[in-house]
Each structure stands twice: as C-alpha cells, then as structure tokens.
Design a protein around this motif. Structure first.
Motif, PDB file in Angstrom:
ATOM      1  N   GLU A 270       0.811  -1.225   0.000  1.00 38.08           N
ATOM      2  CA  GLU A 270       0.000   0.000   0.000  1.00 38.08           C
ATOM      3  C   GLU A 270       0.844   1.274   0.000  1.00 38.08           C
ATOM      4  N   VAL A 271       2.110   1.173   0.432  1.00 33.83           N
ATOM      5  CA  VAL A 271       2.920   2.395   0.535  1.00 33.83           C
ATOM      6  C   VAL A 271       4.062   2.450  -0.478  1.00 33.83           C
ATOM      7  N   LEU A 272       4.437   1.344  -1.077  1.00 33.60           N
ATOM      8  CA  LEU A 272       5.540   1.367  -2.043  1.00 33.60           C
ATOM      9  C   LEU A 272       5.188   2.292  -3.211  1.00 33.60           C
ATOM     10  N   GLY A 273       6.107   3.199  -3.502  1.00 33.32           N
ATOM     11  CA  GLY A 273       5.913   4.145  -4.606  1.00 33.32           C
ATOM     12  C   GLY A 273       5.128   5.376  -4.220  1.00 33.32           C
ATOM     13  N   LYS A 274       4.543   5.408  -3.008  1.00 35.42           N
ATOM     14  CA  LYS A 274       3.790   6.578  -2.579  1.00 35.42           C
ATOM     15  C   LYS A 274       4.726   7.566  -1.899  1.00 35.42           C
ATOM     16  N   ASN A 275       4.298   8.837  -1.881  1.00 39.41           N
ATOM     17  CA  ASN A 275       5.078   9.867  -1.216  1.00 39.41           C
ATOM     18  C   ASN A 275       4.957   9.717   0.297  1.00 39.41           C
ATOM     19  N   ALA A 276       5.991  10.109   0.992  1.00 40.63           N
ATOM     20  CA  ALA A 276       6.011   9.953   2.445  1.00 40.63           C
ATOM     21  C   ALA A 276       4.955  10.800   3.136  1.00 40.63           C
ATOM     22  N   ASN A 277       4.456  11.822   2.441  1.00 42.98           N
ATOM     23  CA  ASN A 277       3.432  12.655   3.091  1.00 42.98           C
ATOM     24  C   ASN A 277       2.085  11.951   3.210  1.00 42.98           C
ATOM     25  N   ILE A 278       2.043  10.660   2.812  1.00 40.13           N
ATOM     26  CA  ILE A 278       0.815   9.878   3.011  1.00 40.13           C
ATOM     27  C   ILE A 278       0.469   9.761   4.499  1.00 40.13           C
TER      28      ILE A 278
END
Length: 987
Positions: free
Chosen positions: A466-474
């Motif tokens: 769910e978090v791979l490739g997403k920006n850390a500001n998630i």
C-alpha cells in the motif's frame, strides 16, 4: 471473689444448683436403703454423677458436688462435721478423677474407643480410694467406726464409688446425645423387642414376675440382652440395659425379691450385686465400644475410597494404573480423552504402544529410576494419539504394592500441548520484537517510499504494497502548519538530518505522536540518494506525561484544581490584583460532618458527594473565578473583580443555599452543609500563607458558631489563636513544674450520710494567670495529646490518696477519676495501663472508679472495648458521667458492666416536685436499679434537691450542698458522716 461470682452466668448457677439437689436426693435414697450405718454403701451412684458433671461442665462445678454430698449425708442423719469431711472426700474424688483423665488418659468424654472406657475405669478405681480413705478415716476418728471394721468399710466404700463411676458416668456421657434411628420405620420393632424383653426378663429375674410360670430365673439371662443391645444399638443401648438392670436389681434388693433379694441379709447380696453389675458393664460396654469403633472405621474407609474414586474420575489431569509390564489396568476420563482410546481398548495396550521409539532410552532410564527409588519423573515426552498425531505430555509416577501383594504403577499425565504452543508463540513474538524495535521507512530523493520494515506496518497500519511508490506525506496528519514543515525541510536540506516530535496519521485515521529521526544518504556527487526515517510511537508517553501533569495539578475525584495548582493560580491572581490595584477574596470551605457520611454510607457514596459538591460550587460562582479542592472535604474559591468586596456575601449565601440542597446518591438521599471562612486581599494579608491561615481561622470560627454559615476573618481571631498557642506552650511545662493540683469533692451516701467516695478534680495553678479553669485547658490537652501524661498523673495522685484514706477514713474508700476518650484511644506501649499502674503502686483496683462519657461507648473500638473489659477484670469500677446529655445506649451499658450512672447536674439544678427534670431523674434511677447499677446525682445545691433525690431512691449525691471540691487537708477536716434527717425528723 465477689468479682468472680459476678462473672458466672445464670445458666451455670442453675446447673450448679441442680447438680447439688440431684446429688443430695440420690445420696439420701442410697444411704436409706443400702447402708447399715447410714454412711457406707457398696452401691454409690452419686460418685458417677459427680464425675460426669465435672467432665462435661468443667471443674468449676465442684461446689455442686460438695453441697450435694454435704446435704445428702446430713439428710441421712450424719452430723455436720462427719458430713463435711465426707463431702470433701466426695469432691476430691471427682476432681482427682477428672485430673487423672485429662492429665494421663488421653480421654475423650464421648467414649468413642474401648480405651476411653478403660481409662475411665482405671481413673475411677484410683480416685475412689481418695473418697474411701477420707470418709472411713473421718468415721473412725469420730468414734462411729470400730478399728476392726475399718478394712471392710474401706472396701465397701471403694466398691460403691467404683461401681457408681463405671455405671453412671458412662451413662451420662453417652446419653447426653440422643441415639439415632431407634424409632425409624425399619428399626422400631427391634427397638421395642430388645428393650421390652430386657425389661420383662429383668422384672422376672429381680422382682419375681411370672415366678409361678417360669420359676426362679438366673441373672445370667441378662447377658443375652447386653450383647443384643451392644451389637445392634451401640453404646446407648448397652448403657440403657445396664442402668435398667441396676435399677431392677437394687429394687429387688430393697423388696427382698428375685435374684439378689432372696437373702434377707442385704449387705451380703449387695456384694454379689456389685460383682454381677461390674462384669455386665465391663462386657457390655467393651463390646459396644468395639462394635462402634469397627463401624466408624468401616464408614471412614468407605468415605475415603469414595473420595479417592471421585478425585480419580473428576481430575482434570490424566491418571492411570499400570502393571509392572506396562499394561493399562485403570485410566480416568481425562486420560481417555487425551489419547482417544476407550478403556477397553487401552486395557489391551502398554505405555510402550503409546510412546514414539525415539523416547525408548528415556523410558528405560525412568523405569530404572522407578526400580531404584519407587518413583519416576516428572519428565516430558510425547504420546501417540489414536488418530496418529502426537501429544506432548508431562508424567510422574509412583510404585505401589497392593493388598494382594501385587505391585503396580500409578501415573499422572498432563497434556502440555497448549503450554508448548504458548512457549513457541512467545519465542516468535520476542524475535519479532527484537528485530523491529523501530519503524523504518526508506525513500528516494523525490520522497517516494521504496522500503518499510514490519514495525512500520504494525505502527501505521499500512502494508508494504500500500505504501511502495507513494510519497512519504501519506502519513501527514494535518496537525502541523506549513511553517513547521518548511523549517523541518530547511534543516534536512542544510544538515542532512532532523530529529523531533511529530504527529502523523495511521491508515485508520488515528493521529499518533512519534519521535522521528531523518537521515540522508548521499551519492558520490553529493546528491541525495536515499532518506532513511526511523520513528517510534510516543503516544503513550505523551499521554502519560499528560496524565502526570493532570495528577500533579488536578484532583482525581472532582477534576478540580488541586492544592498545587491552586497555589499557582492564587499567586498569579495576587500579582494581577496588585498591578491593577484591586482586591480579591479567598474562601476556604469545609463540609460539615462529612466523616459521618463516609463512615455510614461508605467511601463510594462519599466520593460521589464530593463530585456533586464540586459541580455545585462551580455553578455558584462565575466562570472567571477559581474553584479548587485542597483535599478531604476542604475546598477553596478565589473571587476576583473590581467590586468583589461588595459581592462576597451574595456569593457565600448562594454557595450555602446550593450546598444544603438534598443529594440523590443512588438510593440514598443525603443532606450536608458547609462552613465558609472568608479573608480579603490586601486588607487582611498580602501573601499566600497569611491568607490561607486567616481563611482557616475564619472557617473554624464559622464551625464553632454552629456550622452552615460564613465568617469573615477578624484580628480577634488571630489574638485567640495566639492565646491558644501560648496556652499550649505553658501547658507543656505545667506538669514538670508541678503546677497541677488535685481537689476532691465528697460523694455522700444518701441513705446514711457516709462519705466513702470522692471525685478527683484537676486544677491548674498557673504562675501568672492564677487558677485556670479545666474547661479551658482540658480540651487543649486532649487535642495535643498531653492529656495522656496529665491523666496518668491524676490517677497516680488519686491512687496514693485512696490508699491513705482507706487506712484512715474507711477501708472501702473509692476515688472517681475522669478518663478522657483520648486516653482510651491511645495505643502507645510506652504508657502503663491503669490496672498495671495500680498494681505497681500496690493499690487494689476497687479503690478507683473510672468516669467515662456516653460518647466513648458509642464510638468504642475493639482496643477501647478491651481496655474497659480489662478494668472489670482488675476490679476497677466504671461510672458513666453526664448521663442523659448524650446518646445513651442500654446495650452498651449492659455490655461493659457499668457500675455507676451519674445524673448530669443540668437535670438536678432545675429539679422540683412534679417537674419534667424530676420525672427524668426518677426514670434514670429506676432504670439503673433494674440493671443493678448505682446512681450518683451531681450538682446538688439545695436541701430540697437532696430530699427529692432521697425520695426517688438515689444512692449517692455530690455538690455544693455538701462541699465544694477542696484540697486534701480541707477534705480531711470534713465529717465522715453528714447528718441527713429522715422525713419524720424534719416534720
């Protein structure tokens, strides 16, 4: 001795008198019918009665034996002197027998074993000699018995007492409890048959019933019924047949009939009767006790077997019995459920069939241990379930040899499958915990997440996918503004790292606090390659800090500011009032009688009331005012504002009204009031401590004025506090400086005018103030605890004076000493108790009367109860002072053996004929006399009061009519008897 007699309870005295009467009548009958000289008889049942009475009731019943023996011999014609010595012998006989049985016999009065009957017979044979020697010796010395008759009479006396003890004592001991099942449906016919036939045969043998048809029957027929009764009806049956036979035989002797009465020479037949009954009783009672012991052993064995079988079947642990070759003989349900076999299937197997082969060596070692020590285990292995899967188990066992000589193995098997699973889970959890202590997130230079560890997933709720490739500001929570992030990234870009607290959001939307550390990893050209973020959830720590802060500054029950925060608020308000040149009011509030609510309804109700009080206080003032709880039932309020001095009273009135309204606490409706102390800044004081002290003094002034009111602080309150402080300081040295004096006021016996009592009253001769009233310094002494030393000093002086006046005025002179409730509640071991102090002074307890108040009895603790009971045991009498002015409780008066009631002078002062005070005094006197209590009237000042008290039956009086409290030298000059004219003399 009088004190010991008072300790007897009426039922004891009743049985004592009953014992004496029965003993006397029985002795009179025996001496009339079975004694040649009206003194010595070969049959003496009273000895058995005496022994049974002392065994059951205790040695304290010996007076009943002595009185009964004395009366019985005197009724039979013996002189007082002879009867006296015979009674001594009879009493010592019973006491000696009881002592022997208690000391050497391991004797059980229930006669549950043949050895108990044997010990009783042996003790009876020994102690009968005591009575025989004393009795025959007294007859010989008095000249009633010639020398040549001593041996025969000594033998007959001994035989009579032994027979009485062997027959009557077991009968009483056994028949004090009724037999069971004699009249049940399946036994009633046998009961009537056994005892009915025994009675008829006894009548035929001893009283010649049916002699025309049956002829003279031999007495040995009764053995048949003895055996029948002993086997079928136990001890009760054997003793009933024995006593019935004895009565029939003795009656036949008196009537000169039957087996023993055919010969007119009764004394020779009594000897035969003695041997006959002795043999019957020994055989019958021994057989009954053997049968009883066997039945009891069988029942005990059956019960034990039942318990063991129940434990075996219901045990949650597996249990099995195996032969020495390993075959299963028995197994409980727990084991069958564990391995999946039925008992029939298991009986065809051995424990080798259930054990995997890799455990063969371990099994061999355990079997060798069993062979060497008789035990094996505990140890762990696996069993093979019927379905084929393995079960981890823990075993221990023991080798047993059965009654048939065969050896077997008893084992206990515990299924440890769940424990093994738990251990594995704990190991795995520990491994995961150690490998992921902090959440780790790795991003590229653009802030895109490229890797996370399992701790990240656990903390944030996001999976790796769910978090791979997403920006850390998630994870951003929106809790911080743009400025915060700008400063953070500026530091990261400048230094390559950043540390601090930040609030993020989990996948489920929950906001949490974390300690975040960001570090940058650079390429060779200096550009950012990766950014590594390590973070730890610190939400719980932040919550703990918040909780600690609240606990430090707020009360946990009412959620109001506590003392710590209140002082900070008050300090801040004082600074603002000073800069604005304004005033403020400090209110200190204390609930009235709140302790009684806690004690009667419980602390749960008390806490709920505190919460309601806090809400009412908050609604009674403005939102700008501060309300706090200092602790216990104390609250405080800061009132601020430009015109607050003009509005304090309205606030106080509103608080009083709101607090006094009823409280609905569960099923209880409770009422409470409050006392308020008010002080003003800067008029009364300019700092926190002075304001608190002023408000506290004002609050206590409000309480002293009746509670449920407010009171302003005044300078006079400070003066009173300083005066009290000086009084406390002076009081601390008064005892050491010998400033106290003891005055004595006589207590007059109204019926005779005699002065055999006095009350000790303390006086303080202050070096500068002169005579200080006890009403002024006694409360201070009680509050400070100095009353302990002062009270003991007064007791010492009074005890010494009582000892003196007992030798000069009257041998029974008593001095009453007031004892404060504080002295009763004091539990320090450094002070001697009153009985101990009197014992050291060599003064009897009867010389002192302790005067206490009614409130002490109602509030008495176990410690106070024991002190009052110790007074009674030491002979110190107790007087209830100021009776009628408090909460009198007749149950407490009866419980603590109150000796005197002192009518308060408020009733005596206004007493006139037909007045309500007169009626109250008469009622108190009548009530006290009904309870066996003497009455002392205080404050008698007129002849009319004295005469009315005499007419009402009052016992004692004291007051100015007779004498004021005076020193010892003046008291010695008083007459020992005051003339009190009778009504006829006055007329």
């Amino acid at each position: 001795m009088f004190q010991r007699f008072r300790n007897y309870h009426w039922p004891n005295i009743f049985w004592l008198i009953s014992l004496a009467l029965v003993y006397a009548l029985l002795a009179k009958c025996v001496l009339d019918f079975f004694s040649d000289n009206a003194v010595v008889s070969i049959v003496w049942p009273p000895s058995g009665l005496a022994m049974a009475a002392l065994l059951l009731g205790g040695k304290k019943y010996w007076p009943g034996v002595f009185i009964g023996a004395l009366a019985g011999n005197m009724l039979a014609g013996s002189s007082v002197a002879i009867s006296f010595f015979i009674a001594i012998g009879n009493t010592l006989e019973a006491l000696t027998g009881v002592w022997l049985l208690n000391r050497f016999g391991r004797f059980n009065p229930a006669l549950t074993h043949p050895r108990h009957y044997l010990w009783l017979a042996l003790a009876g044979a020994v102690c009968a000699g005591v009575s025989a020697i004393i009795g025959v010796s007294s007859l010989f010395i008095s000249g009633l018995l010639p020398q040549q008759a001593i041996a025969l009479n000594l033998l007959h006396w001994w035989q009579g007492d032994v027979l009485g003890i062997i027959l009557i004592t077991p009968f009483v001991l056994v028949w004090r409890q009724n037999p069971r099942d004699w009249l049940s449906r399946d036994r009633i016919l046998e009961t009537f048959a056994c005892f009915g036939l025994a009675f008829l045969f006894g009548q035929a043998i001893f009283l010649e019933w049916f002699s025309d048809q049956l002829g003279h029957m031999l007495g040995f027929w009764m053995f048949l019924f003895f055996v029948w009764a002993a086997v079928r009806f136990g001890r009760h049956g054997a003793m009933l047949i024995m006593v019935m036979t004895m009565i029939q035989g003795l009656y036949g002797l008196v009537k000169h009939k039957g087996f023993f009465g055919a010969n007119n020479y009764i004394q020779s037949e009594l000897l035969n009767f003695w041997f006959y009954i002795l043999v019957l009783s020994a055989i019958g009672m021994s057989l009954a006790l053997f049968v009883y012991e066997r039945n009891r052993a069988e029942k005990s064995l059956e019960l034990s077997e039942e318990k063991l079988r129940t434990m075996f079947e219901m045990s949650p642990l597996g249990m099995a019995r195996n032969s020495m070759d390993g075959h299963y003989i028995e197994a409980n349900l727990a084991l069958l459920g564990m391995v999946g076999y039925t008992l029939e299937e298991l009986n065809t197997l051995t424990y080798w069939d259930l054990t995997p082969q890799e455990y063969n060596q371990q099994e061999a070692n355990q079997l060798q241990l069993l062979k060497d020590t008789g035990r094996y285990g505990p140890y762990e292995k696996e069993y093979i379930h019927r379905s084929g899967h393995r079960i981890p188990v823990r075993l221990s066992g023991i080798r047993i040899t059965g009654s048939d000589g065969e050896k077997c193995i008893w084992s206990i098997i515990e299924d440890i499958s769940e424990r093994k699973k738990t251990e594995e889970s704990m190991q795995l959890a520990e491994l995961v915990y150690r490998s992921s202590g902090e959440a780790i997130m790795v991003s590229n230079a653009n802030g895109e997440i490229i890797a996370v560890n399992p701790a990240f997933t656990k903390m944030t709720g996001y999976s790796i996918d769910e978090v791979l490739g997403k920006n850390a500001n998630i994870l951003s929570s929106g809790h911080h503004d743009r400025t915060f992030y700008a400063e953070m990234w500026n530091q990261i870009n400048t230094t390559g790292c950043w540390k601090g607290e930040i609030w993020d959001r989990r996948k489920n939307g929950e906001i949490y606090a974390e300690w975040l550390s960001i570090n940058s990893v650079y390429n060779e050209d200096g550009s950012v390659h990766r950014r590594v973020a390590l973070f730890t959830d610190i939400t719980q720590r932040k919550q703990s800090e918040e909780l600690i802060w609240r606990q430090t500054n707020f009360d946990h029950i009412t959620e109001l500011p506590n003392r710590h925060m209140f002082r900070n608020c008050l300090n801040q308000e004082i600074k603002e009032a000073h800069s604005n040149q304004q005033s403020l009011a400090l209110l200190l509030l204390d609930l009235d009688h709140f302790k009684e609510i806690n004690d009667t309804l419980g602390h749960g109700i008390g806490d709920q009331m505190l919460k309601d009080v806090a809400k009412r206080l908050q609604t009674s003032v403005r939102h700008t005012d501060t309300v706090a709880r200092l602790g216990g039932d104390e609250f405080t309020i800061i009132l601020t504002g430009a015109d607050i001095c003009n509005n304090v009273e309205s606030h106080a009135q509103r608080i009083l009204q709101h607090i006094s309204e009823p409280y609905h606490l569960g099923e209880e409706v409770v009422y409470v009031s409050i006392s308020i102390g008010i002080t003003l800044y800067p008029d009364d004081a300019a700092n926190i401590d002075e304001l608190f002290k002023n408000a506290d003094q004002a609050m206590y002034a409000a309480k002293n004025l009746g509670r449920n009111r407010y009171q302003y602080f005044t300078s006079s309150m400070q003066e009173v506090a300083q005066t009290r402080m000086k009084l406390v300081n002076d009081l601390r040295g008064a005892l050491a400086d010998n400033q106290f004096r003891v005055f004595y006021q006589p207590i007059v016996e109204l019926s005779t005018g005699a002065i055999h009592k006095a009350e000790a009253l303390i006086r303080w001769q202050h070096p500068t103030r002169g005579l200080v009233s006890p009403g002024e310094f006694i409360p201070v002494a009680e509050e400070t605890g100095m009353i302990i030393d002062i009270g003991n000093w007064v007791l010492y002086e009074a005890a010494q004076q009582s000892k003196c006046w007992r030798s000069t005025l009257h041998p029974q002179f008593q001095i009453s000493v007031n004892k404060s409730p504080v002295q009763f509640s004091h539990q320090s071991m450094s002070y001697d108790s009153w009985p101990t102090l009197l014992n050291k002074l060599g003064v009897p307890g009867q010389s002192i009367v302790a005067e206490i108040t009614e409130g002490l009895l109602l509030d008495a603790s176990n410690f106070t109860d024991n002190k009052l009971l110790n007074f009674r045991d030491a002979g110190i009498q107790v007087a209830l002072d100021d009776f009628g002015t408090g909460y009198s409780s007749l149950s407490y008066i009866k419980k603590f053996d109150i000796d005197y009631i002192k009518i308060d002078q408020s009733f005596v002062r206004n007493m006139t004929p037909h007045s309500s005070d007169m009626v109250l005094c008469e009622a108190i006197i009548v009530m006290a006399h009904k309870l066996g209590i003497k009455v002392i009237a205080e404050g008698v000042e007129t002849i009319e009061q004295r005469d009315l008290l005499i007419a009402a039956g009052c016992d004692y009086a004291q007051g100015y009519l007779f004498s004021r409290p005076v020193p010892v030298d003046e008291f010695d000059k008083l007459p020992t008897v005051i003339a009190i004219p009778t009504p006829a003399a006055e007329s």
